[in-house]
Motif scaffolding. Structure first.
Motif, PDB file in Angstrom:
ATOM      1  N   ALA A 297       9.252   0.331  -2.905  1.00 52.89           N
ATOM      2  CA  ALA A 297       7.804   0.092  -2.984  1.00 52.89           C
ATOM      3  C   ALA A 297       7.050   1.164  -2.194  1.00 52.89           C
ATOM      4  O   ALA A 297       5.980   1.631  -2.602  1.00 52.89           O
ATOM      5  N   MET A 298       7.604   1.553  -1.065  1.00 52.75           N
ATOM      6  CA  MET A 298       6.973   2.563  -0.230  1.00 52.75           C
ATOM      7  C   MET A 298       7.064   3.946  -0.890  1.00 52.75           C
ATOM      8  O   MET A 298       6.106   4.720  -0.877  1.00 52.75           O
ATOM      9  N   GLU A 299       8.204   4.221  -1.504  1.00 46.70           N
ATOM     10  CA  GLU A 299       8.389   5.509  -2.191  1.00 46.70           C
ATOM     11  C   GLU A 299       7.407   5.640  -3.346  1.00 46.70           C
ATOM     12  O   GLU A 299       6.785   6.697  -3.536  1.00 46.70           O
ATOM     13  N   GLN A 300       7.245   4.570  -4.109  1.00 45.19           N
ATOM     14  CA  GLN A 300       6.315   4.604  -5.248  1.00 45.19           C
ATOM     15  C   GLN A 300       4.880   4.802  -4.772  1.00 45.19           C
ATOM     16  O   GLN A 300       4.097   5.547  -5.378  1.00 45.19           O
ATOM     17  N   LEU A 301       4.529   4.139  -3.668  1.00 45.29           N
ATOM     18  CA  LEU A 301       3.168   4.291  -3.142  1.00 45.29           C
ATOM     19  C   LEU A 301       2.950   5.706  -2.609  1.00 45.29           C
ATOM     20  O   LEU A 301       1.895   6.302  -2.824  1.00 45.29           O
ATOM     21  N   ALA A 302       3.954   6.268  -1.956  1.00 42.73           N
ATOM     22  CA  ALA A 302       3.829   7.634  -1.438  1.00 42.73           C
ATOM     23  C   ALA A 302       3.539   8.610  -2.575  1.00 42.73           C
ATOM     24  O   ALA A 302       2.708   9.517  -2.447  1.00 42.73           O
ATOM     25  N   GLU A 303       4.192   8.406  -3.702  1.00 47.13           N
ATOM     26  CA  GLU A 303       3.964   9.279  -4.863  1.00 47.13           C
ATOM     27  C   GLU A 303       2.531   9.133  -5.373  1.00 47.13           C
ATOM     28  O   GLU A 303       1.868  10.121  -5.709  1.00 47.13           O
ATOM     29  N   LYS A 304       2.026   7.909  -5.391  1.00 48.17           N
ATOM     30  CA  LYS A 304       0.644   7.694  -5.843  1.00 48.17           C
ATOM     31  C   LYS A 304      -0.345   8.342  -4.878  1.00 48.17           C
ATOM     32  O   LYS A 304      -1.358   8.914  -5.296  1.00 48.17           O
ATOM     33  N   ILE A 305      -0.052   8.263  -3.596  1.00 51.39           N
ATOM     34  CA  ILE A 305      -0.943   8.865  -2.594  1.00 51.39           C
ATOM     35  C   ILE A 305      -0.936  10.391  -2.740  1.00 51.39           C
ATOM     36  O   ILE A 305      -1.990  11.035  -2.677  1.00 51.39           O
ATOM     37  N   ARG A 306       0.234  10.956  -2.965  1.00 52.11           N
ATOM     38  CA  ARG A 306       0.308  12.414  -3.137  1.00 52.11           C
ATOM     39  C   ARG A 306      -0.503  12.865  -4.360  1.00 52.11           C
ATOM     40  O   ARG A 306      -1.103  13.932  -4.352  1.00 52.11           O
ATOM     41  N   ALA A 307      -0.525  12.030  -5.407  1.00 48.68           N
ATOM     42  CA  ALA A 307      -1.168  12.428  -6.658  1.00 48.68           C
ATOM     43  C   ALA A 307      -2.672  12.147  -6.674  1.00 48.68           C
ATOM     44  O   ALA A 307      -3.386  12.684  -7.522  1.00 48.68           O
ATOM     45  N   ALA A 308      -3.172  11.328  -5.752  1.00 47.43           N
ATOM     46  CA  ALA A 308      -4.577  10.902  -5.806  1.00 47.43           C
ATOM     47  C   ALA A 308      -5.523  11.986  -5.305  1.00 47.43           C
ATOM     48  O   ALA A 308      -5.158  12.829  -4.487  1.00 47.43           O
ATOM     49  N   ASP A 309      -6.760  11.926  -5.832  1.00 48.33           N
ATOM     50  CA  ASP A 309      -7.813  12.841  -5.384  1.00 48.33           C
ATOM     51  C   ASP A 309      -8.640  12.237  -4.253  1.00 48.33           C
ATOM     52  O   ASP A 309      -9.215  12.959  -3.445  1.00 48.33           O
TER      53      ASP A 309
END
Ligand SMILES: Cc1cc2nc3c(=O)[nH]c(=O)nc-3n(C[C@H](O)[C@H](O)[C@H](O)COP(=O)(O)O)c2cc1C
Length: 101
Positions: free
Chosen positions: A64-76
């Motif tokens: 869950a943390m890994e998936q969120l980290a990816e979303k944070i990296r991709a967000a503007d």
């Protein structure tokens, strides 16, 4: 251009109210043409107050943390919705000792 925006909300309270503001912001930002996702910590079930993401060796963080980290990296951009608890922002939740409803 479409902006990718995360709306982050962290309350684990049973009768939490801030979720209404978070949902309102998601709807409003989408109406303005943005790509918006609500990150509701209670739904994600993050292991808060255990280890920071950066403390895990690469690829070994909880999924869950890994998936969120990816979303944070991709967000503007990020919008944080938080209640005031004891004159400050709410802290991270403790890891629940039982499954959340
Ligand atoms: C433990 C606790 C401490 C609080 N402390 C404050 C405070 O210092 N100042 C304030 O204005 N409201 C305070 N409140 C009221 C919260 O800001 C209010 O309940 C808010 O809806 C909390 O956000 P939530 O519903 O998204 O969890 C407190 C509420 C709780 C449960």
């Amino acid at each position: 251009m479409t902006d990718s925006i995360l709306v982050l909300y962290g309350s684990y309270r049973s009768d939490r109210l801030g979720i209404r503001l978070a949902n309102y912001l998601v709807t409003s930002l989408r109406q303005r043409g943005n790509d918006v996702e609500l990150i509701d910590a209670k739904a994600v079930g993050l292991p808060m107050l255990d280890r920071m993401y950066k403390e895990y060796p690469n690829g070994s963080a909880p999924s869950a943390m890994e998936q969120l980290a990816e979303k944070i990296r991709a967000a503007d951009a990020f919008v944080f919705v938080t209640g005031e608890y004891n004159w400050g922002m709410q802290p991270g939740p403790e890891k629940p000792d039982r499954p959340l409803p």
